[in-house]
Write an enzyme that holds these catalytic residues in place. Structure first.
Site, short mmCIF file in Angstrom:
data_model
loop_
_atom_site.label_atom_id
_atom_site.label_comp_id
_atom_site.label_asym_id
_atom_site.label_seq_id
_atom_site.Cartn_x
_atom_site.Cartn_y
_atom_site.Cartn_z
N THR A 18 41.82 31.12 69.18
CA THR A 18 41.30 30.20 70.19
C THR A 18 40.79 30.96 71.41
OG1 THR A 18 43.03 28.66 69.47
CG2 THR A 18 41.84 28.10 71.48
N SER A 113 47.65 35.66 77.77
CA SER A 113 47.75 34.42 78.53
C SER A 113 49.17 33.87 78.65
CB SER A 113 46.81 33.40 77.90
OG SER A 113 46.74 32.28 78.71
N HIS A 114 49.40 32.70 78.08
CA HIS A 114 50.69 32.03 78.26
C HIS A 114 51.77 32.59 77.33
CE1 HIS A 114 48.63 30.08 74.93
NE2 HIS A 114 49.81 29.73 74.46
N LYS A 126 40.24 40.01 74.90
CA LYS A 126 39.09 39.17 74.60
C LYS A 126 37.86 39.64 75.36
CE LYS A 126 39.62 35.41 77.91
NZ LYS A 126 39.39 33.97 78.06
N ASP A 277 49.91 30.28 84.70
CA ASP A 277 50.35 31.02 83.52
C ASP A 277 50.13 32.52 83.66
OD1 ASP A 277 47.58 31.04 83.22
OD2 ASP A 277 47.68 30.97 81.04
N ASP A 279 47.88 34.69 82.80
CA ASP A 279 46.60 35.24 83.26
C ASP A 279 45.93 34.37 84.31
OD1 ASP A 279 46.12 33.25 81.36
OD2 ASP A 279 44.21 34.14 80.75
N ASP A 281 44.84 31.22 84.39
CA ASP A 281 43.82 30.19 84.14
C ASP A 281 44.42 28.80 83.96
OD1 ASP A 281 44.86 30.76 81.65
OD2 ASP A 281 42.92 31.20 80.70
N ARG A 282 45.73 28.70 83.76
CA ARG A 282 46.33 27.39 83.60
C ARG A 282 47.03 26.94 84.87
NH1 ARG A 282 49.14 26.69 77.73
NH2 ARG A 282 47.47 27.64 76.52
N GLU A 364 44.17 19.40 77.71
CA GLU A 364 45.52 18.87 77.86
C GLU A 364 46.56 19.97 78.04
OE1 GLU A 364 47.62 19.85 75.28
OE2 GLU A 364 45.85 20.80 74.39
N LYS A 376 38.80 28.42 82.62
CA LYS A 376 39.66 27.52 83.36
C LYS A 376 40.30 28.31 84.49
CE LYS A 376 43.31 27.77 79.77
NZ LYS A 376 42.68 28.45 78.65
#
Ligand code: VG1
Ligand code: CO
Length: 543
Positions: A18, A113-114, A126, A277, A279, A281-282, A364, A376
């Site tokens: 993803t 990330s998370h 990435k 999170d 990185d 972005d959340r 979500e 994000k």
């Protein structure tokens, strides 16, 4: 110094998911693993010769040495220049901004990330495109294809360079510019939001807690919230980034950000709480005594964005990932603006943002962002909330209650079943997919199934098609079940079950979501035969 050409061979499983390639850290640190993938990135984008890139990561274990390897490979592949965040640290949205600001040919982001970090946890890489956004599927497919045929990679034998020192240097003829990780990002935020109004709100006694979860946003949040906006010192907790995130799971949801949740639901809760999170972005947003689901947050931000200077002219449209609730659609309809439904993952928003069709996007999974970057952006969402709170002078709870009263409420929850044996999860999904044609017309838990399919997406800008993006079961009363397997995990399979039920109001707007969704949850279990295939009856994480 010389460019070495190292013989290698393909390593199985280097298929980006993803959001990039994520594996256990020891896998990434294994012989040639990172190198093969980085060479595949350069090869898939037509080589690095003469190009400029941005490089940074979320600071997790192996971030520093991976950065040195990537720089030596960029130099050996002929790159002209790499702009690196100090100590090779950049939040994902800050990296996206630097790519755009400097009009580079893209960037490499080192992050899982998370996912937890550390010697035995996760690492990831990435590539982001010149627009600042994650590489689209066609490009990640090309990278993967290269990993299956690679025979050599190029790397300089130059020594490590000092990434702690801001300024220009060279590595084997390639220019390296080390920049402060926060400055440009903070400046961008000042152009979007009414900093004086937010500052006045803090001066007036407004209180906040920001849990950076020992991850990358600590320095960003401290600079912006405490230094520039005058939030009380100590507003930011867990603000020092650590290579293992202090053992925390840097995923901002009620389960993993439990310290913040306890404080926000407690007797001395501040006015506003947020977490981000690994990185950056959340985001999770919490009011005093009230949790805001990410789908609802997107809807509230869309309805109120015009209160922030950067969005005062209104929005072109709102895009959400398919599993995200339809709450934002209701706002888009009321505003008479475009609404879009994409597959999971930020890469699908890029074209809509570039084409000016969508201004806000959301998922979500605690992801919200806008056309200011192509990722994000956790802190951005927090600042937009603060701007709205400063403009409306209401509590989060009051804003949510008014929102539900006006638009109705999309009760929503996601249930995650983690570390399922991959073959069992695949068998369950295959059986579910096989049953789709027979589902319409069936009655479950007193609800009639109106439609069932496997979500396919045709990008409205470039026409590219993405198949099998998640099973949808739609009920006649508007309720919905979505099921898909995670594409970011590194251990077995994670089944995500997304549950939604709409209540138009005026009554029934303040139920507990799990209670409101109980029949939909039971229907999901019986239709997919989750226990029969996986042995699981209760989820590991509920958001
Ligand atoms: C998850 C989320 C998805 C998000 C992705 C990357 O993917 O569901 O919405 O875009 O993580 O987020 P999956 O395939 O595991 O469901 V991040 O902050 O980890 O880069
Ligand atoms: Co993230």
């Amino acid at each position: 110094m010389t460019v070495l050409t190292i013989a290698t061979q393909p390593i199985a499983g280097q298929k980006p998911g993803t959001s990039g390639l994520r594996k256990k850290t020891p896998v990434f640190m294994g012989p040639h693993y990172l190198q093969n993938f980085v060479q595949a990135i350069f090869d898939a984008i037509g080589g690095a010769q003469g190009k400029t890139f941005v490089l940074g990561g979320d600071g997790r274990y192996f971030n520093d040495s991976a950065a040195q390897i990537i720089l030596r490979m960029a130099a050996a592949n002929g790159a002209a220049r790499v702009i690196v965040g100090q100590n090779a640290v950049l939040s994902t949205p800050a990296a996206s901004h630097l790519i755009r600001l400097n009009k580079t040919d893209g960037g490499i982001i080192m992050s899982a990330s998370h996912n937890p970090g550390g010697p035995n946890e996760d690492f990831g890489v990435k590539f982001n495109m010149p627009n600042g956004g994650p590489a689209p599927e066609a490009v990640t497919e090309a990278m993967f294809a290269r990993t299956t045929e690679i025979t050599e990679y190029r790397i300089s034998d130059a020594p490590d360079i000092d990434l702690g020192r801001i300024g220009d240097t060279t590595l084997d003829g390639m220019a390296v510019t080390v920049v402060d990780s926060v400055t440009d990002y903070a400046a961008l935020m000042e152009t979007l939001f009414d900093f004086p109004a937010i500052r006045a709100m803090f001066t007036g006694g407004f209180t906040m807690r920001f849990d950076a979860m020992c991850a990358v946003t600590g320095p960003y949040a401290t600079e912006i919230l405490e230094n520039r906006l005058g939030a009380a010192p100590g507003t930011v907790t867990h603000g020092t980034p650590l290579p293992d995130f202090g053992g925390m799971h840097p995923d901002p949801n009620p389960t993993w950000a439990h310290e913040l949740m306890a404080e926000m639901m407690g007797p001395n809760a501040p006015d506003f709480g947020a977490a981000s999170d690994g990185d950056g972005d959340r985001n999770m947003v919490v009011g005093r005594g009230v949790y805001v689901s990410p789908s609802d947050s997107l809807a509230v931000l869309a309805a109120n964005a015009h209160l922030a200077p950067g969005y005062a002219r209104g929005l072109a449209g709102v895009a959400r990932s398919m599993p995200t609730s339809a709450a934002a659609d209701r706002v888009a309809d009321a505003l008479g603006i475009g609404k879009y439904e994409t597959p999971t993952g930020w890469k699908f928003f890029g074209n809509l943002l570039d084409a000016g069709r969508a201004t806000l996007c959301g998922e979500e999974s605690f992801g919200t962002g806008s056309d200011h970057v192509r990722e994000k952006d956790g802190l951005w969402a927090v600042l937009l909330w603060l701007n709205i709170l400063a403009a409306r002078r209401q509590s989060v709870a009051a804003i949510m209650a008014e929102h539900f009263a006006k638009y109705g409420r999309n009760y929503y929850s996601r249930h995650d079943f983690e570390a399922i044996a991959t073959d069992k999860a695949d068998a369950m999904m295959a059986a579910l997919r096989g049953s789709l044609a027979t589902l319409p017309g069936q009655e479950v838990e007193g609800m009639t199934i109106a439609a069932a399919d496997d979500f396919a997406y045709t990008d409205p800008i470039d026409g590219s098609v993405s198949q099998k993006q998640g099973v949808r079961i739609l009920f006649a009363d508007g309720s919905r079940i979505v099921m898909r397997l995670s594409g970011t995990g590194t251990e077995g399979a994670t089944l995500r079950v997304y549950l939604e039920r709409y209540s138009p109001g005026p009554d029934g707007l303040d139920h507990d979501p799990q209670e409101a969704l109980a029949p939909v949850i039971r229907a999901a279990h019986s239709l997919a035969r989750i226990a029969e295939f996986t042995g699981r009856t209760t989820p590991d994480v509920i958001t």
